[in-house]
Enzyme design. Structure first.
Site, PDB file in Angstrom:
ATOM      1  N   GLY A 156      -2.102  -4.292  -4.866  1.00  0.00           N
ATOM      2  CA  GLY A 156      -2.599  -3.475  -5.969  1.00  0.00           C
ATOM      3  C   GLY A 156      -3.141  -4.329  -7.103  1.00  0.00           C
ATOM      4  CG  ASN A 157      -6.598  -5.070  -7.481  1.00  0.00           C
ATOM      5  OD1 ASN A 157      -7.455  -4.207  -7.630  1.00  0.00           O
ATOM      6  ND2 ASN A 157      -6.342  -5.629  -6.300  1.00  0.00           N
TER       7      ASN A 157
ATOM      8  CB  SER B 178      -7.831  -8.851  -9.070  1.00  0.00           C
ATOM      9  OG  SER B 178      -8.049  -8.083  -7.900  1.00  0.00           O
ATOM     10  CB  SER B 179      -9.699 -11.219  -4.275  1.00  0.00           C
ATOM     11  OG  SER B 179      -8.760 -10.273  -3.815  1.00  0.00           O
ATOM     12  CD  GLU B 180      -9.103  -5.362  -3.428  1.00  0.00           C
ATOM     13  OE1 GLU B 180      -9.845  -4.739  -2.665  1.00  0.00           O
ATOM     14  OE2 GLU B 180      -7.897  -5.150  -3.555  1.00  0.00           O
TER      15      GLU B 180
ATOM     16  CG  HIS C 157      -7.667  -1.197  -5.514  1.00  0.00           C
ATOM     17  ND1 HIS C 157      -8.046  -0.277  -4.551  1.00  0.00           N
ATOM     18  CD2 HIS C 157      -7.464  -2.357  -4.848  1.00  0.00           C
ATOM     19  CE1 HIS C 157      -8.080  -0.874  -3.366  1.00  0.00           C
ATOM     20  NE2 HIS C 157      -7.728  -2.139  -3.521  1.00  0.00           N
TER      21      HIS C 157
ATOM     22  CG  HIS D 142      -4.238  -1.732  -0.133  1.00  0.00           C
ATOM     23  ND1 HIS D 142      -4.285  -2.973   0.459  1.00  0.00           N
ATOM     24  CD2 HIS D 142      -5.331  -1.661  -0.942  1.00  0.00           C
ATOM     25  CE1 HIS D 142      -5.356  -3.641   0.029  1.00  0.00           C
ATOM     26  NE2 HIS D 142      -5.988  -2.868  -0.832  1.00  0.00           N
TER      27      HIS D 142
ATOM     28  CE1 TYR E 233      -0.529  24.085  -8.562  1.00  0.00           C
ATOM     29  CE2 TYR E 233      -1.638  22.848 -10.289  1.00  0.00           C
ATOM     30  CZ  TYR E 233      -0.474  23.358  -9.741  1.00  0.00           C
ATOM     31  OH  TYR E 233       0.726  23.155 -10.367  1.00  0.00           O
TER      32      TYR E 233
ATOM     33  CG  HIS F  48      -9.871  -1.437   0.824  1.00  0.00           C
ATOM     34  ND1 HIS F  48     -10.859  -2.212   0.268  1.00  0.00           N
ATOM     35  CD2 HIS F  48      -8.737  -1.766   0.149  1.00  0.00           C
ATOM     36  CE1 HIS F  48     -10.339  -3.003  -0.665  1.00  0.00           C
ATOM     37  NE2 HIS F  48      -9.055  -2.735  -0.756  1.00  0.00           N
TER      38      HIS F  48
ATOM     39  CE1 TYR G 103      -0.498  15.434 -17.855  1.00  0.00           C
ATOM     40  CE2 TYR G 103      -2.075  13.687 -18.272  1.00  0.00           C
ATOM     41  CZ  TYR G 103      -0.821  14.083 -17.893  1.00  0.00           C
ATOM     42  OH  TYR G 103       0.108  13.154 -17.561  1.00  0.00           O
TER      43      TYR G 103
END
Ligand SMILES: [Zn+2]
Length: 220
Positions: free
Chosen positions: A31-32, A74-76, A95, A97, A116, A158, A211
């Site tokens: 995760g990043n 991060s590589s992403e 992000h 997985h 919903y 991914h 919200y």
């Protein structure tokens, strides 16, 4: 002494990473997280375990992708940067997985409006972007296409992306989307999920716009 605004944001990114682990929406260091900051972004470093991560380890990157930090970003980073650059209303990108989102992404399946709460993602579906190699400009293009009129998307073969006007909102959506994916997976095993009409989801999207206003102010 009051924490600087930048330090508080860095700290909230570190805390959000640890929360992803606790909430089960992350696998390992996959995760990043990024957040808009002063004409650039703050983004998690590559491959550093969250329990070792400190506020100073979060990398400040300019919008041209440059940075000066002892740890690699991060590589992403590319789709984080590209989403923040192209979507002015977005100030944070999460992000990961997560198991159920990623399982649907492995099948190239979108999540339809069987509940919903899909309105949390901004519309009657959570699209699945086509597969592109991680970190590539092509992945950014595919992700941005899947995110049109949406705040969340699956990335083919991914994982998942959730965005928000702030980090708290992006984290809320990340958890909601993984919960929806899990519920939809179970519903598919039990029977045939019944889908809600687009107009019903559009009404719920409008309700959700309040919200953010009702949330308690964030304590730094
Ligand atoms: Zn990933």
């Amino acid at each position: 002494m009051a924490m600087s605004e930048e330090f508080a944001l860095r700290q909230s990114i570190v805390e959000a990473c640890r929360r992803m682990d606790r909430q089960g929406i992350n696998q390992g260091t996959a995760g990043n997280i990024s957040a808009r900051w002063k004409g650039g972004l703050l983004i998690t470093p590559s491959g550093l375990p969250y329990e070792e991560m400190a506020a100073d380890d979060i990398v400040f990157m300019t919008m041209d992708g440059g940075y000066q930090h002892p740890l690699p970003a991060s590589s992403e980073w590319r789709f984080h940067r590209d989403i923040l650059r192209q979507r002015p209303e977005v100030n944070a990108v999460v992000h990961a997985h997560p198991l159920y989102c990623t399982a649907f992404a492995m099948c190239g399946m979108e999540i339809p409006a069987a509940h919903y709460m899909i309105a949390a993602a901004g519309g009657p579906s959570i699209r699945c972007a086509r597969y592109e190699s991680y970190g590539s400009p092509e992945l950014s293009v595919a992700a941005l296409e899947a995110l049109v009129d949406r705040s969340c998307a699956l990335l083919g073969n991914h994982g998942m992306i959730a965005t928000g006007s702030d980090l708290a909102e992006a984290m809320w959506r990340a958890l909601e989307v993984e919960t929806l994916a899990k519920q939809y997976a179970i519903a598919l095993q039990i029977g045939t999920p019944r889908l809600l009409a687009d107009e019903e989801i559009a009404k719920t999207v409008e309700k959700f716009k309040d919200y953010g206003l009702r949330r308690k102010p964030r304590v730094a």
